[in-house]
Design a protein around this motif. Sequence first.
Motif, PDB file in Angstrom:
ATOM      1  N   PRO B  16     -53.463  12.920 -46.090  1.00 17.15           N
ATOM      2  CA  PRO B  16     -52.761  13.908 -45.245  1.00 17.15           C
ATOM      3  C   PRO B  16     -52.510  13.389 -43.836  1.00 17.15           C
ATOM      4  O   PRO B  16     -51.620  13.853 -43.145  1.00 17.15           O
ATOM      5  CB  PRO B  16     -53.705  15.091 -45.237  1.00 17.15           C
ATOM      6  N   GLY B  17     -53.326  12.457 -43.351  1.00 14.80           N
ATOM      7  CA  GLY B  17     -53.037  11.736 -42.129  1.00 14.80           C
ATOM      8  C   GLY B  17     -53.291  12.454 -40.815  1.00 14.80           C
ATOM      9  O   GLY B  17     -53.908  13.513 -40.739  1.00 14.80           O
ATOM     10  N   LYS B  18     -52.762  11.816 -39.770  1.00 11.79           N
ATOM     11  CA  LYS B  18     -52.957  12.252 -38.390  1.00 11.79           C
ATOM     12  C   LYS B  18     -52.459  13.677 -38.162  1.00 11.79           C
ATOM     13  O   LYS B  18     -53.052  14.434 -37.408  1.00 11.79           O
ATOM     14  CB  LYS B  18     -52.194  11.268 -37.492  1.00 11.79           C
ATOM     15  N   ALA B  19     -51.352  14.032 -38.779  1.00  9.31           N
ATOM     16  CA  ALA B  19     -50.791  15.372 -38.580  1.00  9.31           C
ATOM     17  C   ALA B  19     -51.746  16.434 -39.105  1.00  9.31           C
ATOM     18  O   ALA B  19     -51.950  17.470 -38.481  1.00  9.31           O
ATOM     19  CB  ALA B  19     -49.436  15.488 -39.267  1.00  9.31           C
ATOM     20  N   ASP B  20     -52.357  16.182 -40.254  1.00 10.72           N
ATOM     21  CA  ASP B  20     -53.325  17.113 -40.819  1.00 10.72           C
ATOM     22  C   ASP B  20     -54.500  17.284 -39.864  1.00 10.72           C
ATOM     23  O   ASP B  20     -54.993  18.390 -39.629  1.00 10.72           O
ATOM     24  CB  ASP B  20     -53.805  16.580 -42.168  1.00 10.72           C
ATOM     25  N   TRP B  21     -54.968  16.192 -39.306  1.00  6.62           N
ATOM     26  CA  TRP B  21     -56.085  16.204 -38.352  1.00  6.62           C
ATOM     27  C   TRP B  21     -55.716  17.048 -37.138  1.00  6.62           C
ATOM     28  O   TRP B  21     -56.481  17.901 -36.691  1.00  6.62           O
ATOM     29  CB  TRP B  21     -56.378  14.757 -37.933  1.00  6.62           C
ATOM     30  N   ASN B  24     -55.248  20.954 -37.533  1.00  3.74           N
ATOM     31  CA  ASN B  24     -56.502  21.640 -37.786  1.00  3.74           C
ATOM     32  C   ASN B  24     -57.414  21.623 -36.561  1.00  3.74           C
ATOM     33  O   ASN B  24     -58.605  21.913 -36.670  1.00  3.74           O
ATOM     34  CB  ASN B  24     -57.202  21.039 -39.000  1.00  3.74           C
ATOM     35  N   LEU B  26     -58.563  19.256 -34.637  1.00  5.24           N
ATOM     36  CA  LEU B  26     -59.575  18.213 -34.435  1.00  5.24           C
ATOM     37  C   LEU B  26     -59.134  17.285 -33.307  1.00  5.24           C
ATOM     38  O   LEU B  26     -57.940  17.065 -33.111  1.00  5.24           O
ATOM     39  CB  LEU B  26     -59.798  17.437 -35.732  1.00  5.24           C
ATOM     40  N   THR B  32     -51.046  11.503 -25.666  1.00  8.98           N
ATOM     41  CA  THR B  32     -50.655  12.900 -25.888  1.00  8.98           C
ATOM     42  C   THR B  32     -51.799  13.739 -26.435  1.00  8.98           C
ATOM     43  O   THR B  32     -51.597  14.860 -26.892  1.00  8.98           O
ATOM     44  CB  THR B  32     -49.481  12.982 -26.873  1.00  8.98           C
ATOM     45  N   ARG B  37     -50.203  22.192 -29.538  1.00  5.84           N
ATOM     46  CA  ARG B  37     -49.206  22.209 -30.597  1.00  5.84           C
ATOM     47  C   ARG B  37     -48.906  23.640 -31.025  1.00  5.84           C
ATOM     48  O   ARG B  37     -49.668  24.561 -30.747  1.00  5.84           O
ATOM     49  CB  ARG B  37     -49.708  21.409 -31.794  1.00  5.84           C
ATOM     50  N   ARG B 108     -42.407  23.031 -37.555  1.00  8.12           N
ATOM     51  CA  ARG B 108     -43.627  22.468 -38.119  1.00  8.12           C
ATOM     52  C   ARG B 108     -44.814  22.823 -37.243  1.00  8.12           C
ATOM     53  O   ARG B 108     -44.678  22.975 -36.031  1.00  8.12           O
ATOM     54  CB  ARG B 108     -43.501  20.950 -38.224  1.00  8.12           C
ATOM     55  N   ASP B 110     -47.212  21.002 -36.192  1.00  5.50           N
ATOM     56  CA  ASP B 110     -47.691  19.962 -35.292  1.00  5.50           C
ATOM     57  C   ASP B 110     -46.738  19.682 -34.136  1.00  5.50           C
ATOM     58  O   ASP B 110     -46.991  18.781 -33.331  1.00  5.50           O
ATOM     59  CB  ASP B 110     -47.928  18.667 -36.073  1.00  5.50           C
ATOM     60  N   PHE B 112     -45.237  19.688 -30.597  1.00  6.57           N
ATOM     61  CA  PHE B 112     -45.812  19.919 -29.276  1.00  6.57           C
ATOM     62  C   PHE B 112     -45.073  21.051 -28.576  1.00  6.57           C
ATOM     63  O   PHE B 112     -43.856  21.157 -28.658  1.00  6.57           O
ATOM     64  CB  PHE B 112     -45.721  18.659 -28.424  1.00  6.57           C
ATOM     65  N   TYR B 133     -45.413  22.215 -44.021  1.00  7.66           N
ATOM     66  CA  TYR B 133     -44.402  21.256 -44.454  1.00  7.66           C
ATOM     67  C   TYR B 133     -44.957  20.448 -45.600  1.00  7.66           C
ATOM     68  O   TYR B 133     -46.127  20.526 -45.917  1.00  7.66           O
ATOM     69  CB  TYR B 133     -43.993  20.344 -43.305  1.00  7.66           C
ATOM     70  N   GLY B 134     -44.123  19.684 -46.232  1.00  5.07           N
ATOM     71  CA  GLY B 134     -44.564  18.904 -47.368  1.00  5.07           C
ATOM     72  C   GLY B 134     -43.824  19.305 -48.617  1.00  5.07           C
ATOM     73  O   GLY B 134     -43.401  20.443 -48.765  1.00  5.07           O
TER      74      GLY B 134
END
Lengths: 67, 162
Positions: B16-21, B24, B26, B32, B37, B108, B110, B112, B133-134
């Motif tokens: 899921p990567g950086k966007a998932d992090w 949520n 974290l 940035t 967000r 989305r 995420d 900003f 998204y996804g």
Amino acid sequence: MPTNISRDDVQRLIGEGAQVVDPLPEDEYGEEHLPGAINVPLRKLNQETTAHLQKDQPVIVYCYDLD
Amino acid sequence: MRLESLGFTNVYDYVPGKADWAVNGLPLEGRTAGRRRAIQVARKNIPTCRADERLGDVSDRVRVAGHDLCIVVNDDGVVSGRLRGKAWENDRKATVEDVMELGPATIRPDVFLHDIVERLQRRRVRSILVTSYGSHEGGRLLGVLFREDVERVLAENSGSES
């Protein structure tokens, strides 16, 4: 094949000392990255650029998102 | 995976990567990292309804909750429309599907805040839906982002958000 992991798994592994590698371009890495992640852009991934990592220890990789 | 070809024996892929992090809540590091967000400021308590409900039933429920806005979603939470403003003036016996706004604008989670505020101001948009998204889970309602909240948060954090 690498093992797919969840966000919770990432947090647990980081707590256990896992290495985190961000393979995105340098500029994206500079914008934001997971805590403690080191940047090794995918196009530069080789023995030399990963020499400082421990090969027998867990390493987590990620990109921006799935899509 | 190239790391394995380099001799790494214990490789994990956080798909899921950086966007998932980020979405949520974290912590992240980098230029940035401190920016807020959409998902962090979006209101999560906006009423929802199904397309096959009677407008009158939904109106009563939404009014009791003190809102003017209601998002139309299916059983999976995927957005199909929106009710607000003049929509409530329609026949109470009408179905939501007959009077709702189709395809409301979404963003989305995420995104900003400082990247979206100008667009909201220029178009005089009061609120915009925040959806997942996804290819498998896209379109699910996560919250509603109000321009007034975006402006307030950016004003409170001016300096650290730049």
